[in-house]
Design a protein around this motif. Structure first.
Motif, PDB file in Angstrom:
ATOM      1  N   TYR A  95       0.783  -1.055   0.269  1.00 53.27           N
ATOM      2  CA  TYR A  95       0.050   0.006   0.318  1.00 53.27           C
ATOM      3  C   TYR A  95       1.179   1.087  -0.104  1.00 53.27           C
ATOM      4  O   TYR A  95       1.799   1.410   0.882  1.00 53.27           O
ATOM      5  N   ARG A  97       1.084   5.864   0.421  1.00 52.00           N
ATOM      6  CA  ARG A  97      -0.023   6.306   0.265  1.00 52.00           C
ATOM      7  C   ARG A  97       0.568   7.805   0.476  1.00 52.00           C
ATOM      8  O   ARG A  97       1.850   8.156   1.439  1.00 52.00           O
ATOM      9  N   ARG A 155      -2.263   6.785  -4.074  1.00 50.47           N
ATOM     10  CA  ARG A 155      -2.678   5.650  -3.520  1.00 50.47           C
ATOM     11  C   ARG A 155      -3.141   4.546  -4.485  1.00 50.47           C
ATOM     12  O   ARG A 155      -3.551   4.871  -5.808  1.00 50.47           O
ATOM     13  N   SER A 157      -2.316  -0.142  -4.080  1.00 50.36           N
ATOM     14  CA  SER A 157      -2.839  -0.846  -3.503  1.00 50.36           C
ATOM     15  C   SER A 157      -2.810  -2.435  -4.423  1.00 50.36           C
ATOM     16  O   SER A 157      -3.741  -2.246  -4.526  1.00 50.36           O
ATOM     17  N   VAL A 163      -7.716  -0.478   4.154  1.00 49.11           N
ATOM     18  CA  VAL A 163      -6.839  -0.146   5.484  1.00 49.11           C
ATOM     19  C   VAL A 163      -7.899   0.729   6.182  1.00 49.11           C
ATOM     20  O   VAL A 163      -9.417   0.823   5.972  1.00 49.11           O
ATOM     21  N   ASN A 254      -6.127  11.416  -3.728  1.00 52.71           N
ATOM     22  CA  ASN A 254      -6.836  12.417  -3.090  1.00 52.71           C
ATOM     23  C   ASN A 254      -6.749  13.803  -3.311  1.00 52.71           C
ATOM     24  O   ASN A 254      -5.372  14.046  -3.470  1.00 52.71           O
TER      25      ASN A 254
END
Length: 319
Positions: A95, A97, A155, A157, A163, A254
């Protein structure tokens, strides 16, 4: 409670009205740029292969921030993407971020700044009315009425990765670029039922069997599930609890922005958008002090004054 609705062909006025309702909604059929056609593991590898990223690595699909069932590794972006999109027999759940490049952790995520090789593929939606003037003062001295981006977060994944459930201090749009994702949300009023520690829930796996045996209050929570396909986005208001599950290899972005009316209350050291507002943090500190004082009393008196404090707080909620 109403269900999450989907809207297409939004203009600024419609978007502003929906945001003011403080309720999540899905945005479909919107132009977010050529990223919707271009971004996949192969394309991003060709553009970003020379760079490195810090990623979460776990042997379990459900990431739990409170128990830290993952580790952080710095990996070559191209190798990370290939392992994430095409896992081998030894399944690891990965993942990303995205974060800034400051080693002290003081840099806010910014795709334009940190991933310039692909920045032009991503278009800010006109209806969001984001200010792009880098010289614009956003902290209350300007007459600019546009939204000011706090951060733009990359992001990526593995399939099946979950999450943890958490809340943010800022509003955001989550765009699903590649793959499909389930988003689960709970209203802020569900805080008593989600076993919150800090800004995160103790309930890591919302799909676990007999969940209410371990967390009996969870039965009172209002769970809202929605599905994001490629090109879909969802507006997630500040303070709404949310968690995501990647149904396929997933790429998303995001867009976070702050409420201008709260400019004086945001923690200026917050690079993730999840630190409590300063007055709230001060209030929590005073609660800790109050509990420490009451701990000096015998149980009978301690419980009495705890009930008195709870009664005062309940009165505030109903007034």
């Amino acid at each position: 409670m109403a269900q999450i609705q989907s809207y297409s062909n939004l203009d600024q006025g419609q978007f502003d009205k929906l945001v003011s309702q403080d309720f999540p909604f899905i945005i479909s059929d919107c132009n977010f740029g050529s990223c919707l056609q271009k971004w996949n593991a192969e394309y991003l590898s060709s553009k970003l292969n020379g760079s490195s990223v810090k990623v979460h690595v776990s042997e379990e699909p459900v990431l739990n921030f409170l128990t830290k069932n993952f580790r952080y590794e710095t990996q070559n972006f191209g190798e990370f993407l290939q392992k994430c999109a095409h896992p081998d027999g030894d399944q690891q759940y990965l993942y990303l971020r995205s974060i800034g490049v400051d080693k002290r952790g003081r840099d806010v995520a910014d795709i334009q700044k940190h991933f310039p090789q692909i920045a032009d593929d991503l278009v800010m939606p006109p209806f969001a009315n984001f200010c792009t003037d880098i010289d614009c003062e956003e902290e209350g001295t300007t007459k600019c009425t546009k939204r000011h981006l706090f951060s733009s977060v990359f992001r990526i994944s593995s399939k099946e990765l979950v999450v943890w459930t958490h809340y943010d201090m800022v509003d955001n749009i989550l765009l699903q670029v590649k793959g499909e994702k389930r988003v689960t949300l709970f209203p802020p009023s569900d805080a008593p039922f989600l076993y919150i520690r800090g800004d995160k829930s103790e309930i890591a796996d919302l799909d676990q069997e007999n969940i209410e045996a371990e967390y009996p209050l969870f039965s009172q929570a209002t769970r809202l599930d929605c599905h994001l396909g490629e090109g879909d986005a969802i507006f997630i208001p500040a303070l709404w609890f949310h968690t995501t599950k990647a149904l396929q290899f997933s790429i998303g972005v995001n867009f976070f922005w702050k409420d201008r009316q709260l400019a004086a209350f945001y923690n200026r050291t917050d690079v993730y958008g999840n630190k409590d507002l300063i007055p709230a943090a001060d209030a929590y500190s005073n609660v800790d002090k109050a509990l420490k004082h009451l701990s000096k009393l015998p149980p009978k008196y301690r419980q009495f004054y705890l009930h008195m404090i709870i009664a005062r707080l309940n009165k505030e909620l109903t007034e």
